[in-house]
Design a protein around this motif. Sequence first.
Motif, PDB file in Angstrom:
ATOM      1  N   TYR A 105      30.480  35.854  35.573  1.00 58.43           N
ATOM      2  CA  TYR A 105      31.219  36.263  36.763  1.00 58.43           C
ATOM      3  C   TYR A 105      31.229  35.106  37.750  1.00 58.43           C
ATOM      4  N   PRO A 106      32.336  34.316  37.780  1.00 56.24           N
ATOM      5  CA  PRO A 106      32.414  33.147  38.677  1.00 56.24           C
ATOM      6  C   PRO A 106      32.737  33.551  40.107  1.00 56.24           C
ATOM      7  N   LEU A 107      32.596  32.611  41.022  1.00 54.49           N
ATOM      8  CA  LEU A 107      32.895  32.866  42.427  1.00 54.49           C
ATOM      9  C   LEU A 107      34.352  33.254  42.651  1.00 54.49           C
ATOM     10  N   SER A 108      35.254  32.724  41.816  1.00 52.26           N
ATOM     11  CA  SER A 108      36.683  32.995  42.001  1.00 52.26           C
ATOM     12  C   SER A 108      36.999  34.478  41.894  1.00 52.26           C
ATOM     13  N   LEU A 109      36.232  35.225  41.115  1.00 46.59           N
ATOM     14  CA  LEU A 109      36.513  36.655  40.958  1.00 46.59           C
ATOM     15  C   LEU A 109      36.147  37.451  42.201  1.00 46.59           C
ATOM     16  N   TRP A 110      35.270  36.891  43.055  1.00 49.32           N
ATOM     17  CA  TRP A 110      34.944  37.591  44.294  1.00 49.32           C
ATOM     18  C   TRP A 110      36.143  37.619  45.239  1.00 49.32           C
ATOM     19  N   GLU A 111      37.055  36.665  45.062  1.00 45.58           N
ATOM     20  CA  GLU A 111      38.233  36.595  45.927  1.00 45.58           C
ATOM     21  C   GLU A 111      39.414  37.371  45.357  1.00 45.58           C
ATOM     22  N   ALA A 112      39.291  37.885  44.128  1.00 45.39           N
ATOM     23  CA  ALA A 112      40.385  38.635  43.507  1.00 45.39           C
ATOM     24  C   ALA A 112      40.580  39.977  44.218  1.00 45.39           C
ATOM     25  N   LYS A 113      41.814  40.453  44.204  1.00 48.52           N
ATOM     26  CA  LYS A 113      42.120  41.715  44.876  1.00 48.52           C
ATOM     27  C   LYS A 113      41.447  42.893  44.179  1.00 48.52           C
ATOM     28  N   LYS A 114      41.396  42.831  42.864  1.00 45.98           N
ATOM     29  CA  LYS A 114      40.806  43.927  42.096  1.00 45.98           C
ATOM     30  C   LYS A 114      39.398  43.541  41.682  1.00 45.98           C
ATOM     31  N   ALA A 115      38.418  44.218  42.232  1.00 45.13           N
ATOM     32  CA  ALA A 115      37.031  43.927  41.896  1.00 45.13           C
ATOM     33  C   ALA A 115      36.734  44.307  40.452  1.00 45.13           C
ATOM     34  N   SER A 116      35.888  43.524  39.814  1.00 45.99           N
ATOM     35  CA  SER A 116      35.560  43.786  38.409  1.00 45.99           C
ATOM     36  C   SER A 116      34.067  43.683  38.149  1.00 45.99           C
ATOM     37  N   ARG A 117      33.253  43.765  39.201  1.00 43.99           N
ATOM     38  CA  ARG A 117      31.805  43.683  38.994  1.00 43.99           C
ATOM     39  C   ARG A 117      31.292  44.824  38.125  1.00 43.99           C
ATOM     40  N   HIS A 118      31.996  45.969  38.197  1.00 47.43           N
ATOM     41  CA  HIS A 118      31.550  47.133  37.427  1.00 47.43           C
ATOM     42  C   HIS A 118      31.618  46.896  35.925  1.00 47.43           C
ATOM     43  N   LEU A 119      32.372  45.877  35.494  1.00 50.53           N
ATOM     44  CA  LEU A 119      32.493  45.603  34.061  1.00 50.53           C
ATOM     45  C   LEU A 119      31.162  45.206  33.437  1.00 50.53           C
ATOM     46  N   LEU A 120      30.223  44.731  34.261  1.00 42.08           N
ATOM     47  CA  LEU A 120      28.902  44.394  33.723  1.00 42.08           C
ATOM     48  C   LEU A 120      28.274  45.603  33.043  1.00 42.08           C
ATOM     49  N   SER A 121      28.474  46.779  33.620  1.00 44.64           N
ATOM     50  CA  SER A 121      27.926  47.996  33.016  1.00 44.64           C
ATOM     51  C   SER A 121      28.507  48.224  31.627  1.00 44.64           C
ATOM     52  N   LEU A 122      29.811  47.954  31.451  1.00 47.75           N
ATOM     53  CA  LEU A 122      30.455  48.109  30.151  1.00 47.75           C
ATOM     54  C   LEU A 122      29.842  47.164  29.123  1.00 47.75           C
ATOM     55  N   TYR A 123      29.601  45.919  29.519  1.00 39.57           N
ATOM     56  CA  TYR A 123      29.000  44.952  28.606  1.00 39.57           C
ATOM     57  C   TYR A 123      27.564  45.335  28.244  1.00 39.57           C
ATOM     58  N   LEU A 124      26.813  45.803  29.226  1.00 37.36           N
ATOM     59  CA  LEU A 124      25.431  46.199  28.954  1.00 37.36           C
ATOM     60  C   LEU A 124      25.377  47.367  27.980  1.00 37.36           C
ATOM     61  N   GLN A 125      26.288  48.309  28.134  1.00 36.46           N
ATOM     62  CA  GLN A 125      26.293  49.484  27.254  1.00 36.46           C
ATOM     63  C   GLN A 125      26.786  49.143  25.851  1.00 36.46           C
ATOM     64  N   ASN A 126      27.857  48.353  25.748  1.00 40.96           N
ATOM     65  CA  ASN A 126      28.439  48.050  24.437  1.00 40.96           C
ATOM     66  C   ASN A 126      27.615  47.064  23.630  1.00 40.96           C
ATOM     67  N   SER A 127      26.746  46.282  24.284  1.00 35.10           N
ATOM     68  CA  SER A 127      25.913  45.325  23.545  1.00 35.10           C
ATOM     69  C   SER A 127      24.728  46.000  22.868  1.00 35.10           C
ATOM     70  N   LYS A 128      24.589  47.300  23.098  1.00 37.41           N
ATOM     71  CA  LYS A 128      23.542  48.108  22.454  1.00 37.41           C
ATOM     72  C   LYS A 128      22.156  47.544  22.767  1.00 37.41           C
ATOM     73  N   HIS A 129      21.414  47.139  21.708  1.00 29.56           N
ATOM     74  CA  HIS A 129      20.043  46.671  21.895  1.00 29.56           C
ATOM     75  C   HIS A 129      19.899  45.163  21.658  1.00 29.56           C
ATOM     76  N   LEU A 130      21.014  44.444  21.615  1.00 31.33           N
ATOM     77  CA  LEU A 130      20.959  43.003  21.359  1.00 31.33           C
ATOM     78  C   LEU A 130      20.551  42.242  22.618  1.00 31.33           C
ATOM     79  N   PRO A 131      20.002  41.026  22.456  1.00 33.99           N
ATOM     80  CA  PRO A 131      19.723  40.181  23.627  1.00 33.99           C
ATOM     81  C   PRO A 131      21.018  39.870  24.371  1.00 33.99           C
ATOM     82  N   ILE A 132      20.940  39.783  25.695  1.00 34.74           N
ATOM     83  CA  ILE A 132      22.137  39.562  26.502  1.00 34.74           C
ATOM     84  C   ILE A 132      21.991  38.275  27.320  1.00 34.74           C
TER      85      ILE A 132
END
Length: 492
Positions: A105-132
């Motif tokens: 998540y780079p600094l440029s995304l903080w300036e985007a109109k549509k926030a996408s920080r919540h996508l981290l939750s999707l990655y954490l869930q879909n990666s199951k039990h693997l190292p992240i």
Amino acid sequence: MLRSYFANVRRHEASIAAAEYARRKLDAANSPINLLPLEILVAIFRYATFTSPPLNYSDSWEKRPSLFSTWKSEDIFFSITLGAVCSHWREVALSTPLLWTSFKYPLSLWEAKKASRHLLSLYLQNSKHLPIHLSLSFPEVFAENDYWHPSVDHVLMFNSARIQSLSILSPPLRWFSFLNSMPSLVNLSIDWEGDPPYTTNRLPLQKCHSLSRFSLNGSQHGNPRIIYQVPPSLTILDLSFVPVDHSIKVMLRCPSLVEAYIHEQYNADGPQDREWVKKWFTRPVVFPCLKIFLWNRLAHNNSEWANIFFEHLRTPVLETLIFTENQGQVWDYLTDELSFMGHLPPTLKTLKFVGIEYINFDELEFLLGHNSPIENFSACRCELRVLTGIFQALLPPSDAPELTRMPRLKSLSVDGCRSGRAAGWELGPRVFEPLITVLERRLARGSTFRLELSGGVDWTPDAQARLQGLVENGIQLEIVEDMEPVHWLKSN
């Protein structure tokens, strides 16, 4: 009658749409890529998923934070893009946890109109039990009570034990205590673009028992007063803008270091009294595994910490030594630095100068003289006078039967040069003509030599002809310009 007619039309249109959808679905199922075995498709997806380039620790501090700003959202969230192509790809993407193990998540995304920080939750869930692997940047103004985002923090904390790599840019102080909950952390990089926060809290890295690589850029704008404690498991250490005594104390706690990069430093944070400093050095400081050592010589001139450290320093298997300087400042070598260089092991094969503005060949006799073990020499963004001085020193005297400087030299690399404040000069005749003379005088039939040049080379026809003549005389010469072998070296 008319109502029944339109009803039949709508029914036929629906049938046609259903048939068209079925046709497209059948075409998609029969497309070449969807006929591939599942494991092949997964391998293609894994290759396409964005991964950041490996960090080059020998780079200056200023190149590292820029990695956070060069990522593009379409590359970062490519796993989501793959799943949006069709239902089959979505099923494959969601059933392949490995595609979701890296979140950036780079600094440029903080300036985007549509926030996408919540996508981290999707990655954490879909990666199951693997190292992240997480690379997170934080703006100057950030909620003090959040780790990342209120909707994600509980998921992040629940999965903290799976975090294997973590890169954080300008993190809030709350992350210091959060490191306690990452027992699987292997790679950690912390950078500040602005002033680091003032705190007397310690980074609790000694509790990260799996930590192997640690990079810290304390920021050029402020002098961090954080006490850094690290586990003895560290094998790669990279420090920038940290007080010289802190840098040395961290190294003393890492006996298994294989690579150490100590960039720009501040003056010592603690007392400078020699007798007091000597209490830290009751025996020789031996790094039995250290193979690469970068040391920035500035900002610690006449430092008792640096003097006593080098007085006790021993590196029995060192292979690569890198010296760097800051532009606009020239200091003499410390007495104990010279003593350390005079006792370097015969395993040392590579010497690199970065940003050097002045060189005293008499001081560096062991590294550059007739007993030098150096086989590979590199100069990056050094002063033009340093390059010409090195080339002049490499010229064997006409009355000497043997080479008097760096007789084992097999490769030489020049990455740009500067004259005064002008940097990045194209390498022209003033640089490469003395170098060609060196090669003509040092190399004989059957010799092997590799020359690497970067930053642009303005070859003259005469220079090319002289180098071609070396090849024609039986010298195995390889020239690489901007990472590509030159096409003209072997004349037709």
